[in-house]
Design a protein around this motif. Sequence first.
Motif, PDB file in Angstrom:
ATOM      1  N   MET A  67      14.899 -14.367  12.869  1.00  0.00           N
ATOM      2  CA  MET A  67      13.983 -13.479  12.169  1.00  0.00           C
ATOM      3  C   MET A  67      14.244 -12.018  12.511  1.00  0.00           C
ATOM      4  O   MET A  67      14.085 -11.135  11.667  1.00  0.00           O
ATOM      5  N   ALA A  68      14.635 -11.779  13.750  1.00  0.00           N
ATOM      6  CA  ALA A  68      14.928 -10.402  14.144  1.00  0.00           C
ATOM      7  C   ALA A  68      16.052  -9.840  13.280  1.00  0.00           C
ATOM      8  O   ALA A  68      15.966  -8.721  12.773  1.00  0.00           O
ATOM      9  N   HIS A  96      12.822 -16.952  16.424  1.00  0.00           N
ATOM     10  CA  HIS A  96      12.720 -15.531  16.714  1.00  0.00           C
ATOM     11  C   HIS A  96      14.000 -14.735  16.511  1.00  0.00           C
ATOM     12  O   HIS A  96      14.001 -13.738  15.776  1.00  0.00           O
ATOM     13  N   GLU A 139      14.712  -9.442   9.638  1.00  0.00           N
ATOM     14  CA  GLU A 139      13.825  -8.291   9.494  1.00  0.00           C
ATOM     15  C   GLU A 139      14.621  -6.993   9.497  1.00  0.00           C
ATOM     16  O   GLU A 139      14.385  -6.096   8.682  1.00  0.00           O
TER      17      GLU A 139
END
Lengths: 342, 342
Positions: B93-94, B90, B97
């Motif tokens: 990916m944050a 997570h 992104e």
Amino acid sequence: MADKATRLTQRDIARLAKVSQTTVSLVLNNRSDATARIPAETRDRVLKVIRETGYQADPLARRMTQQRNQILGVFTYESVFPSASGDFYHPFMAGIEDCAERLGWDLLLFTSAPVAEGRRRIFHENNRLRIADGCLLLGRQIPGEELARLIAEEYPFVSVGRRDDAGGPVPYVGADYTSATRTVVEQARALGHRRIAYAGLGSGAESSADRMRGFREAAGARAPHVPTADRSAGEVLDDLLDRKITAAFVEERADAIALYAAAAERGVDVPGDLSVVTLGDATRPAASDLDFSGFHVPRRAMGLRAVELLEAVLSGTATEQQLLLPCDLTDGITLSPPSKGA
Amino acid sequence: MADKATRLTQRDIARLAKVSQTTVSLVLNNRSDATARIPAETRDRVLKVIRETGYQADPLARRMTQQRNQILGVFTYESVFPSASGDFYHPFMAGIEDCAERLGWDLLLFTSAPVAEGRRRIFHENNRLRIADGCLLLGRQIPGEELARLIAEEYPFVSVGRRDDAGGPVPYVGADYTSATRTVVEQARALGHRRIAYAGLGSGAESSADRMRGFREAAGARAPHVPTADRSAGEVLDDLLDRKITAAFVEERADAIALYAAAAERGVDVPGDLSVVTLGDATRPAASDLDFSGFHVPRRAMGLRAVELLEAVLSGTATEQQLLLPCDLTDGITLSPPSKGA
DNA sequence: GGACGGTGGTAATTCGAATTATCATCGAAT
DNA sequence: ATTCGATGATAATTCGAATTACCACCGTCC
């Protein structure tokens, strides 16, 4: 095989194996049917060259002639991963990823969509929806005009969450907030609650409106609606207590958690003095290990079923394009019969 | 605009505007340079038709002639979203992104990669890496042969996490486990700890080996190494106590949490009887609000910088292709001077 | 008056793979 | 010996957009 160095193509393989490019294509696609009968010898020669060179078909050129791309688009109106919205999107995405993996699809997150007025927009000059075979739409609220245009253009998509018609029925996999809410309100009534209130927006997004509808079906048209927007949990609590409410049905779990905290601080016993029922899961970050009465939204299943529905839409086997999944009722500890005094 | 109905192409626009497909292309690409000088009148006519029909260029056909696709591939060796691995991926990916959004790129998750021997594989018969302009690789451990092949094929990629050479240097953005570990061990020594142990694998993945290296640099070659694999936290605790260890440096936060729980159960005081220092964050799900001493891995920043590095690689402006980010040291409450008795 | 240069386009080709149409060969049946 | 049909492969075309090569037209200058 880099972009600078000329990439290996079927033509190169053909030259090396001393056959035509067509033959390479036939071998690769394993076409043993009528039009293509390659003798094992030729076939092996081609395969040998492919192995030796490490040739890999260009997936994009492939798509030009085929219909499917094996790419599932996912459009979210906010970022997926930041913790502020992550808790909300995460379960949906887990179901989506699971199903996509099973179907052999890749997942394309449209992070490039430009932001206008605080949210992403699907349609803009450099629209990239077409990279994907079809698309999933996630978000609490989706602008009707974007839905309408998707429908008008016959772009294959499925919304995660029920949506009102937008120039036509919207394909969706949603949660049945209406019956879940009706059921929990009926439970409360069966326990003896008569002074019942709805706390939350109750309109705007479909999910809010659906809950309110279920609430009205069970509690009647005159049951109070206590707004929560722009108010502190304390103010909401005051409002509820002033109206002598014995059971509050809170749209947003984060609000329910705050309400519970405010009650504890004020010495108001939950559920003794006030039952607090949650109508779904948190859309805002809110941690609590408290076992609330109410229901959970089957987010993971919704994501999964949405992918399945999109697959059906794409393959033309979809019969029903609108699907409501039941919510999971949870007994919890925040609902009990109203105290005698109330 | 659906697949069934023939999609709108430049050729259609050309026919409607009574110009050639070339002209449409020229107008769309805004080529006002030497080779193409379209008079405003023709230009407007084309643009008008485009607006009226809602034409959108096929992003994939486009890519065939252009070099960039604005798609950033993300390859993970396990699913991204399920809670078991979600906590791990997570934060990375944050950051990814976030940066992709800034650069106007879409994110392609290679969920279609077939699973062999319990993990996904990059290379398989239907390799789809080429859909993306470049790719980010995530995972605790990445098979050397896959890295070697990526390098050999000159495919643009960046690993999130340091990797050993694989037939050449691997581009990466990693965390500097070695110095972070060295620093916390030195802190412990400064507090008076002399009986110090490393708890964890200490080898295998680069991240494990790096920590062990830092440990050895500060604690010396003879400091004990207590394995944790296939052992209960109780067994590990016994091992540590038998050896009269006063400070344990635990590779995996989940193990540290379990160790702490085992100590509490056994009446062993942390940090009074035993200091417990964590060397990074949990890679397995493990919840604890305990404020451990040790350090955190800058996962979000790693993801973000990895995208930046890939962008630099793609545009040819990358100078240094290997980057180590410092870890965030945390004071915490699980490290104190050793008790007199020890 | 014809070579020259600028203007305003178009036809043809390219990208990589898939599909269609076509062709050559050989054996068997007529 | 000719025809037919199955076999084994190839040339040509297609997809949608971008690029290259080229052409027609007009005015000008020598």
